[in-house]
Design a protein around this motif. Structure first.
Motif, PDB file in Angstrom:
ATOM      1  N   THR A   1       2.127 -26.825  33.005  1.00 35.66           N
ATOM      2  CA  THR A   1       0.752 -27.182  32.368  1.00 35.66           C
ATOM      3  C   THR A   1       0.361 -26.122  32.097  1.00 35.66           C
ATOM      4  OG1 THR A   1       0.566 -29.050  33.705  1.00 35.66           O
ATOM      5  CG2 THR A   1      -1.204 -28.377  32.351  1.00 35.66           C
ATOM      6  N   ARG A   2       0.079 -25.676  30.721  1.00 39.45           N
ATOM      7  CA  ARG A   2      -0.542 -24.276  30.254  1.00 39.45           C
ATOM      8  C   ARG A   2      -1.698 -24.879  29.576  1.00 39.45           C
ATOM      9  NH1 ARG A   2       0.743 -19.059  29.490  1.00 39.45           N
ATOM     10  NH2 ARG A   2      -0.114 -18.144  27.468  1.00 39.45           N
ATOM     11  N   LEU A   3      -3.276 -24.325  29.964  1.00 34.72           N
ATOM     12  CA  LEU A   3      -4.228 -24.564  29.228  1.00 34.72           C
ATOM     13  C   LEU A   3      -4.994 -23.445  28.773  1.00 34.72           C
ATOM     14  CD1 LEU A   3      -5.910 -27.124  31.954  1.00 34.72           C
ATOM     15  CD2 LEU A   3      -4.182 -27.799  29.996  1.00 34.72           C
ATOM     16  N   ARG A   4      -5.388 -23.438  27.532  1.00 35.12           N
ATOM     17  CA  ARG A   4      -6.155 -22.199  27.130  1.00 35.12           C
ATOM     18  C   ARG A   4      -7.615 -23.041  26.270  1.00 35.12           C
ATOM     19  NH1 ARG A   4      -3.372 -19.955  29.869  1.00 35.12           N
ATOM     20  NH2 ARG A   4      -2.293 -18.205  29.745  1.00 35.12           N
ATOM     21  N   ALA A   5      -8.526 -22.600  26.377  1.00 34.88           N
ATOM     22  CA  ALA A   5      -9.683 -22.921  25.833  1.00 34.88           C
ATOM     23  C   ALA A   5     -10.752 -21.815  25.436  1.00 34.88           C
ATOM     24  CB  ALA A   5     -10.235 -23.924  26.857  1.00 34.88           C
ATOM     25  N   LEU A   6     -11.377 -22.082  24.352  1.00 33.85           N
ATOM     26  CA  LEU A   6     -12.439 -21.188  23.886  1.00 33.85           C
ATOM     27  C   LEU A   6     -13.666 -22.195  23.641  1.00 33.85           C
ATOM     28  CD1 LEU A   6     -13.602 -18.294  22.989  1.00 33.85           C
ATOM     29  CD2 LEU A   6     -12.749 -18.868  20.847  1.00 33.85           C
ATOM     30  N   GLN A   7     -14.722 -21.852  24.070  1.00 36.48           N
ATOM     31  CA  GLN A   7     -15.836 -22.635  23.455  1.00 36.48           C
ATOM     32  C   GLN A   7     -17.202 -21.430  23.443  1.00 36.48           C
ATOM     33  OE1 GLN A   7     -16.341 -25.513  26.787  1.00 36.48           O
ATOM     34  NE2 GLN A   7     -18.110 -24.345  27.779  1.00 36.48           N
ATOM     35  N   TRP A   8     -17.830 -21.470  22.068  1.00 35.39           N
ATOM     36  CA  TRP A   8     -18.836 -20.735  21.842  1.00 35.39           C
ATOM     37  C   TRP A   8     -20.296 -21.599  21.446  1.00 35.39           C
ATOM     38  CZ3 TRP A   8     -17.255 -15.675  19.274  1.00 35.39           C
ATOM     39  CH2 TRP A   8     -18.551 -14.964  18.958  1.00 35.39           C
ATOM     40  N   VAL A   9     -21.234 -21.011  22.361  1.00 35.01           N
ATOM     41  CA  VAL A   9     -22.522 -21.698  21.884  1.00 35.01           C
ATOM     42  C   VAL A   9     -23.578 -20.839  21.668  1.00 35.01           C
ATOM     43  CG1 VAL A   9     -22.288 -23.716  23.290  1.00 35.01           C
ATOM     44  CG2 VAL A   9     -22.962 -21.528  24.146  1.00 35.01           C
ATOM     45  N   HIS A  10     -24.358 -21.059  20.769  1.00 36.06           N
ATOM     46  CA  HIS A  10     -25.320 -20.226  20.428  1.00 36.06           C
ATOM     47  C   HIS A  10     -26.852 -21.018  20.177  1.00 36.06           C
ATOM     48  CE1 HIS A  10     -25.809 -20.029  15.919  1.00 36.06           C
ATOM     49  NE2 HIS A  10     -25.487 -21.241  16.136  1.00 36.06           N
ATOM     50  N   ASP A  11     -27.982 -20.638  19.631  1.00 38.49           N
ATOM     51  CA  ASP A  11     -29.092 -21.588  19.480  1.00 38.49           C
ATOM     52  C   ASP A  11     -29.418 -22.297  20.702  1.00 38.49           C
ATOM     53  OD1 ASP A  11     -29.248 -20.598  16.880  1.00 38.49           O
ATOM     54  OD2 ASP A  11     -28.448 -22.011  15.885  1.00 38.49           O
ATOM     55  N   ASP A  12     -29.374 -23.818  20.590  1.00 37.23           N
ATOM     56  CA  ASP A  12     -29.830 -24.619  21.921  1.00 37.23           C
ATOM     57  C   ASP A  12     -28.410 -25.354  22.050  1.00 37.23           C
ATOM     58  OD1 ASP A  12     -32.469 -23.669  22.214  1.00 37.23           O
ATOM     59  OD2 ASP A  12     -33.244 -24.813  20.535  1.00 37.23           O
ATOM     60  N   GLN A  13     -27.412 -24.534  21.606  1.00 33.90           N
ATOM     61  CA  GLN A  13     -26.151 -25.590  21.860  1.00 33.90           C
ATOM     62  C   GLN A  13     -25.812 -25.842  23.256  1.00 33.90           C
ATOM     63  OE1 GLN A  13     -23.391 -23.523  19.234  1.00 33.90           O
ATOM     64  NE2 GLN A  13     -24.513 -24.372  17.554  1.00 33.90           N
ATOM     65  N   LEU A  14     -25.182 -26.783  23.615  1.00 28.62           N
ATOM     66  CA  LEU A  14     -24.498 -26.904  24.854  1.00 28.62           C
ATOM     67  C   LEU A  14     -22.814 -27.361  24.935  1.00 28.62           C
ATOM     68  CD1 LEU A  14     -25.751 -28.238  28.060  1.00 28.62           C
ATOM     69  CD2 LEU A  14     -23.740 -29.378  27.312  1.00 28.62           C
ATOM     70  N   ALA A  15     -22.163 -26.513  25.484  1.00 25.30           N
ATOM     71  CA  ALA A  15     -20.487 -26.855  25.670  1.00 25.30           C
ATOM     72  C   ALA A  15     -20.420 -26.954  26.904  1.00 25.30           C
ATOM     73  CB  ALA A  15     -19.918 -26.088  24.994  1.00 25.30           C
ATOM     74  N   ASP A  16     -19.660 -28.333  27.402  1.00 27.48           N
ATOM     75  CA  ASP A  16     -19.444 -28.529  28.607  1.00 27.48           C
ATOM     76  C   ASP A  16     -17.984 -28.743  28.648  1.00 27.48           C
ATOM     77  OD1 ASP A  16     -19.048 -29.526  31.435  1.00 27.48           O
ATOM     78  OD2 ASP A  16     -21.056 -30.678  31.300  1.00 27.48           O
ATOM     79  N   THR A  17     -17.147 -28.379  29.429  1.00 30.70           N
ATOM     80  CA  THR A  17     -15.724 -28.468  29.828  1.00 30.70           C
ATOM     81  C   THR A  17     -15.609 -28.699  31.237  1.00 30.70           C
ATOM     82  OG1 THR A  17     -14.851 -27.188  28.074  1.00 30.70           O
ATOM     83  CG2 THR A  17     -13.376 -27.684  29.795  1.00 30.70           C
ATOM     84  N   HIS A  18     -15.156 -29.995  31.431  1.00 28.14           N
ATOM     85  CA  HIS A  18     -14.687 -30.515  33.084  1.00 28.14           C
ATOM     86  C   HIS A  18     -13.236 -30.817  32.895  1.00 28.14           C
ATOM     87  CE1 HIS A  18     -18.930 -30.795  34.198  1.00 28.14           C
ATOM     88  NE2 HIS A  18     -18.371 -31.467  35.583  1.00 28.14           N
ATOM     89  N   SER A  19     -12.568 -29.901  33.444  1.00 33.57           N
ATOM     90  CA  SER A  19     -11.131 -30.069  33.391  1.00 33.57           C
ATOM     91  C   SER A  19     -10.652 -30.574  34.888  1.00 33.57           C
ATOM     92  CB  SER A  19     -10.430 -28.903  32.817  1.00 33.57           C
ATOM     93  OG  SER A  19     -10.375 -27.855  34.061  1.00 33.57           O
ATOM     94  N   LEU A  20      -9.491 -31.258  34.775  1.00 30.60           N
ATOM     95  CA  LEU A  20      -8.977 -31.703  35.970  1.00 30.60           C
ATOM     96  C   LEU A  20      -7.317 -31.726  35.914  1.00 30.60           C
ATOM     97  CD1 LEU A  20      -8.919 -33.447  38.759  1.00 30.60           C
ATOM     98  CD2 LEU A  20      -8.432 -35.252  37.645  1.00 30.60           C
ATOM     99  N   VAL A  21      -6.809 -30.838  37.085  1.00 27.75           N
ATOM    100  CA  VAL A  21      -5.501 -30.967  37.002  1.00 27.75           C
ATOM    101  C   VAL A  21      -4.973 -31.246  38.376  1.00 27.75           C
ATOM    102  CG1 VAL A  21      -3.280 -29.516  36.645  1.00 27.75           C
ATOM    103  CG2 VAL A  21      -5.464 -28.967  35.326  1.00 27.75           C
TER     104      VAL A  21
END
Lengths: 378, 262
Positions: free
Chosen positions: A225-245
């Motif tokens: 399993t190979r996971l690659r992730a990018l998240q970008w927030v500004h202003d009042d944004q919210l980015a939430d990653t909940h991962s389970l392996v």
């Protein structure tokens, strides 16, 4: 933990009641541990009206080796994957089932060429919920790119359920370019048999609220399993990653890198669970969370969550939060490169580690590139 | 090459500087003319690296007194990028690794920034590749390093070659090379020194900052300065470096003691 007044009011408003009636369960609240950083007020103020536009992917042309399954036959398979990845009761998954307007169940029986799925919620003011089932037979291969877009008020709900049989390989990319008034909830649930291989690459920017939950279970271990992730927030944004392996047998491997950039008032959350029970001897897992804080008002919450019972394993994890490196900036400036251009180069370099792994259809997708460019220049 | 009528490129007068409120430079005076090669020698902590960073405009250093004129104009009021564009170059002792930023793209953006200042056309990707491949020869560098991220995973020698490659592309008028010899084996040192010698001309000047004589066996300086306790203690010709090699730095302590610094 005390819920914020905002979350409390969202629970009791007529809109919240409408969400509860649609989904059959109350809206998640910050009193729940897994939602403590993600205020559902981010999306729950939208009236829960279902998508009234055309059904997506009706005219989709499938590559050789990929067949569309009968919806009736697909349902139990989807239910099985969601149950095995322990997310069938999750609120976003229940919402997806309740609001679903498109189901794309696919069986892959050979080495297929790339398949691209586009989904555009535009500014519909509605809930666009889609579900994809991928059954990869032994030795089958698929590169699947999901390109998700919103340009105004909307909620996109995506559930991808995949089952990878022995020797199969899935390269799944999800790129998402959003809008401050747009939300996305996505569950990417994958059950892997031994000797199967999964690469999951995700990149998201511009969403007012995004919640991404990769749920990977190696049910006999022995898979990659190979996971690659990018998240970008500004202003009042919210980015939430909940991962389970989760490794349920021996000799499995995980290579996970999660990167985030938080600017303005943005908030980025990463919670990375890795479960290695006693049966999962000789697991080789590495998880790295790297975050870049560009403003003193932005916030990063990152939490590796390793549960290791097996004793003969290699499990590495690391989490860093940093700012743009002043020595890197000075080095570029000392070569005549202006400070803002130097910062853009460094940010592009930071994102490149993830973006370089995207397949062509995702890497060259203009909405995301333009979004990232705008973020880096702001 | 010393010509007393050659134009002055860099004039440092009474320069004092500190980092985090800690004074490091206590009044440095140095004049560099076109065509000259200068060497500043001194022990660790003598202020030589600070001098190079202050000249390049590193934001961590504060100038507290003195002046630096570059071709007769104030240098200290300029941003680091402006200093680079008008022809000042700092070769780093520890070149910075920048993951994800392509070396080729970095070199192109930097070269175009300098070219714009000189009124030359911007080079597109193709024209730049021709130029960079020609300049690679100066340091005998493998073109494969262009495709990698800036300095990432480069050996010490490869990083220093990359510095001299940048110098070859930017064609500075004043090049300050901070401990360019550190961490190099003898072959790499020869290649790097050869590159510096090729780039030296009657129109430009080089300031070598070094600890050891061995770099000066390969690049012959016109002037040698010994730095200690944040100032230039003594200046002379190439023979001063040889004397240092023979006698070590102990006499420096004695002179400082006499001067009442310690």
């Amino acid at each position: 933990m005390v819920a914020s007044p905002l979350a409390r009011s969202a629970q009791t408003s007529p809109t919240a009641a409408a969400w509860q009636s649609l989904v059959g369960a109350p809206l998640p609240s910050r009193r729940q541990e897994e939602w403590r950083f993600s205020d559902p007020a981010g999306f729950s103020q939208l009236e829960p009206r279902l998508w009234s536009g055309p059904e997506p992917w009706v005219d989709l042309v499938l590559p050789a080796g990929v067949k569309r399954l009968d919806a009736g036959a697909a349902q139990p398979q989807i239910a099985a994957v969601l149950e095995q990845t322990h997310c069938h009761e999750h609120w976003p998954v229940r919402l997806n089932a309740a609001a679903q307007v498109a189901l794309l169940p696919l069986r892959v029986s050979a080495e297929a060429s790339e398949l691209v799925l586009d989904l555009d919620a535009a500014d519909c003011g509605e809930v666009l919920a889609v579900q994809v089932l991928l059954l990869l037979e032994p030795g089958a291969q698929l590169d699947l790119t999901l390109r998700l877009r919103a340009t105004g008020r909307s909620l996109s709900s995506v559930v991808i359920a995949a089952s990878l049989q022995a020797g199969s390989r899935l390269n799944l990319a999800a790129v998402a370019a959003g809008h401050l008034d747009a939300s996305v909830l996505a569950h990417l649930a994958v059950v892997q048999d031994p000797t199967s291989s999964l690469q999951l690459t995700t990149a998201a920017a511009g969403w007012g609220f995004s919640r991404l939950e990769p749920r990977i279970v190696q049910r006999g271990g022995g898979a990659a399993t190979r996971l690659r992730a990018l998240q970008w927030v500004h202003d009042d944004q919210l980015a939430d990653t909940h991962s389970l392996v989760r490794f349920e047998g021996p000799d499995g491997s995980l290579d996970q890198v999660h990167k985030s950039v938080a600017d303005g008032n943005g908030r980025s959350v990463f919670n990375g669970a890795v479960q290695v029970p006693r049966a999962a001897q000789r697991t080789d897992a590495a998880q790295l969370s790297r975050s870049l804080l560009l403003s003193d008002r932005a916030r990063i919450d990152t939490k590796p969550e390793l549960e290791i019972v097996a004793d003969d394993v290699k499990c590495a994890h690391g989490a860093t939060v940093s700012q743009l490196q002043s020595e890197e900036l000075f080095y570029l400036r000392s070569r005549g490169i202006a400070e803002d251009q130097a910062a853009r180069l460094l940010l592009a370099g930071y994102c490149d580690e993830v973006l370089a792994e995207l397949p062509a259809a995702a890497a060259g997708w203009r909405p995301l590139l333009e979004q990232l460019h705008r973020e880096a220049s702001s | 090459m010393i010509r007393s009528d050659a134009p002055v490129l860099l004039k440092i007068r009474g320069l004092k500087a500190s980092v985090e409120d800690q004074p490091i430079l206590h009044g440095v005076d140095l004049t560099i003319r076109a065509g000259e090669i200068h060497a500043v020698m001194g022990r660790n902590g003598s202020g030589k690296s600070t001098l190079s960073k202050v000249l390049a405009g590193h934001p961590a250093y504060t100038v507290t007194d003195g002046a630096v004129l570059y071709r007769g104009e104030d240098l200290l009021g300029l941003e680091p990028e402006q200093r680079a564009r008008i022809g000042l170059f700092l070769g780093f002792q520890y070149p910075v690794e920048i993951p994800g930023v392509s070396n080729l793209e970095f070199l192109r953006v930097a070269t175009n920034a300098r070219r714009a200042e000189l009124g030359h056309d911007e080079l597109d990707t193709f024209a730049f590749e021709d130029l960079v491949r020609e300049r690679l020869a100066v340091v005998q560098m493998d073109p494969a390093f262009l495709e990698r991220s800036v300095n990432e995973g480069f050996s010490g020698g490869e990083k220093k070659r990359n510095e001299i490659l940048q110098m070859a592309l930017l064609e500075p008028l004043v090049a300050i090379l901070d401990e360019t010899d550190s961490g190099l084996d003898i072959d790499a040192l020869r290649i790097v020194a050869g590159g510096v010698n090729q780039l030296a001309s009657p129109d430009n000047a080089t300031l070598l900052i070094t600890h050891y004589q061995r770099l000066l066996d390969l690049i012959t300086p016109d002037h040698v300065h010994v730095m200690a306790a944040g100032r230039i203690l003594r200046s002379g010709g190439p023979e001063l470096a040889l004397e240092l090699e023979r006698t070590g730095y102990e006499w420096v302590d004695q002179e400082l003691a006499v001067a009442g610094v310690f």
